[in-house]
Write an enzyme that holds these catalytic residues in place. Structure first.
Site: not given
Length: 346
Positions: A75-77, A111-112, A126
């Protein structure tokens, strides 16, 4: 009661329509840490793991993750990111991660920034898992955000763990509020020294001005954070970093000239609530009396909230001129900003 923005009135997931929102500069800072062993920390710091270069790989992965956020989180733009910065620091048993994302648009970049931290942390995992398969990525969180109708938001101090910019020990966690408070907030007066220099940030030049300011301010009894070093093109992020804990004083050095890359005055003006033009002029006049080219300095001074910001030139001589002007003013200036000054100086 607050409502979830990504759920409609029937409880179904939706993508928020941001078309009516105005474009503003949006900045978000997030942090996290990879808890591991002292052996791994030593290996990464020495760049001595089989999968090297560890930090460069994780940094690139974090930046790429930020750019792919809208593909990873449904749902992120899609955003046109203007900058993503990923930084690392170390404690005895952890690698700390901090990411800053910036855009100009109708919706935020929280969110980014969080995705950059998460992807950088997973990449670190990793890279080190052959030595420590029990390494744990933890405490991924938003620290600050700027822009939009809500303006500035900052995680409450008791909920924050210190990130790479403060150099605090994250491995111990946030067991008490005192463990997460930066040292400079405990002092009577706090200061941050900010260096704008692409060469120093790249490691191709030695910083000769930041330590001079740190020594001066420490001698005056300030609790000093820094020098924080940022490339000229990233100085607005440096100012956001410097102002994060609302210090009494921020003194920057560098980036005040007429070169196309000199952007410190513009970045400073963008965060000021009120200017102190007399301070900037006094610094220029003192420098010009000895060195005519000092008149080319475009440094400004002013107030961002209750923080005083002063731009100084990027030379030791220019910094000494600034110190000579500022030292007799600081006590009265800080008292006025705190509401204790009563004199009208015109």
């Amino acid at each position: 009661m607050s409502e979830l923005s990504h759920v409609d009135h029937e409880g179904r997931a939706r993508m928020v329509d941001v078309s009516a929102k105005s474009d503003t500069t949006r900045i978000a800072v997030a942090a996290g840490e990879l808890r591991t062993t002292a052996e791994v920390v030593a290996l990464v710091r020495a760049d001595d793991l089989p999968k090297a270069d560890v930090l460069s790989t994780a940094r690139i992965a974090g930046i790429a993750g930020a750019k792919k956020t809208s593909e990873l989180i449904p749902l992120c733009h899609q955003l046109a990111l203007s900058s993503v910065r990923v930084e690392f620091d170390f404690t005895d048993t952890a690698i700390t991660i901090e990411a800053t994302a910036k855009t100009k648009g109708p919706t935020g970049v929280e969110m980014e920034a969080l995705t950059a931290v998460a992807v950088a942390g997973l990449t670190l995992h990793d890279m080190v898992k052959a030595v420590d398969p029990a390494a744990t990525l933890t405490d991924v969180r938003l620290l600050t955000k700027e822009g939009g109708k809500h303006g500035h938001w900052e995680r409450p101090a008791e909920e924050s763990a210190s990130g790479p910019s403060t150099g605090e020990d994250l491995a111990a966690g946030a067991e008490t509020p005192e463990a997460t408070e930066p040292e400079f907030d405990e002092a009577e007066h706090s200061a941050v020294v900010l260096v704008a220099s692409t060469g120093v940030a790249a490691g191709t030049r030695v910083d000769t001005t930041g330590p001079l300011l740190v020594d001066w301010l420490t001698g005056l009894g300030f609790a000093v954070r820094g020098p924080l070093v940022y490339a000229d093109a990233e100085i607005e992020f440096g100012l956001a970093d410097a102002l994060r804990f609302e210090p009494h004083l921020v003194v920057s050095t560098g980036g005040t000239g007429a070169s196309p890359t000199d952007a410190t005055p513009e970045a400073t003006l963008a965060v000021l609530d009120r200017e102190l033009p007399g301070v900037a002029e006094a610094i220029r006049q003192r420098g010009t009396a000895k060195f005519p080219l000092a008149a080319l300095s475009r440094g400004v001074a002013g107030l961002a909230g209750h923080s005083v910001i002063v731009n100084l030139p990027g030379s030791p001589g220019g910094v000494r001129d600034g110190i000579a002007v500022l030292e007799p003013l600081l006590g009265h200036l800080l008292a006025q900003v705190a509401g204790g000054g009563s004199h009208d100086n015109g």
